[in-house]
Scaffold this active site. Sequence first.
Site, PDB file in Angstrom:
ATOM      1  CD  GLU A  45      -2.842   1.052  -0.012  1.00  0.00           C
ATOM      2  OE1 GLU A  45      -3.174   2.206  -0.599  1.00  0.00           O
ATOM      3  OE2 GLU A  45      -3.363  -0.016  -0.517  1.00  0.00           O
ATOM      4  CG  ASN A  49      -0.453   5.651  -0.491  1.00  0.00           C
ATOM      5  OD1 ASN A  49      -1.383   5.229  -1.006  1.00  0.00           O
ATOM      6  ND2 ASN A  49      -0.602   5.880   0.776  1.00  0.00           N
ATOM      7  NE  ARG A 103      -5.062   5.388  -6.315  1.00  0.00           N
ATOM      8  CZ  ARG A 103      -4.942   4.103  -6.311  1.00  0.00           C
ATOM      9  NH1 ARG A 103      -5.283   3.511  -7.437  1.00  0.00           N
ATOM     10  NH2 ARG A 103      -4.466   3.476  -5.229  1.00  0.00           N
TER      11      ARG A 103
END
Length: 143
Positions: A45, A49, A103
């Site tokens: 994750e 990002n 997103r």
Amino acid sequence: MKGFQRITIETDTNCDTGEFRRILRAILPAVNQETYSDTATALEEAITNVIYHAYPDEIGKFKVTMKVYPGNVIEVVVQDWGQGIENIEQARKPLFTSGNENRSGMGFTIMESFVDKVTVQSQPGKGTRVCLKNKFKEKLSYD
């Protein structure tokens, strides 16, 4: 787990994120599956990002450092030199995103749900450093 282990990988946002999961498993062979999976999920994750937020319109460089400390603590640091985060507190709120409508705004929330501690340092225009820490139990051996 005895001693201290460290690995640093420098790459760009065109990388295979699954490779980091394999490297994490290699330096944490004695960690139970749950701790490994949780740490790997948070790491993926953090890298996602970087790919979508630090360098939204270009390929950019980032670095991942994984360290294992005595006392069964894994620390994973993801460092980029991208656009940075204007407001860290706001960015850590569930459903907030600086990305497009695809997103979810759950990046930091996901990281926080899978590891014991997440710290974020960032400067707009200079990049972001995300540190993930997780305490683990070693797998039991039945030799």
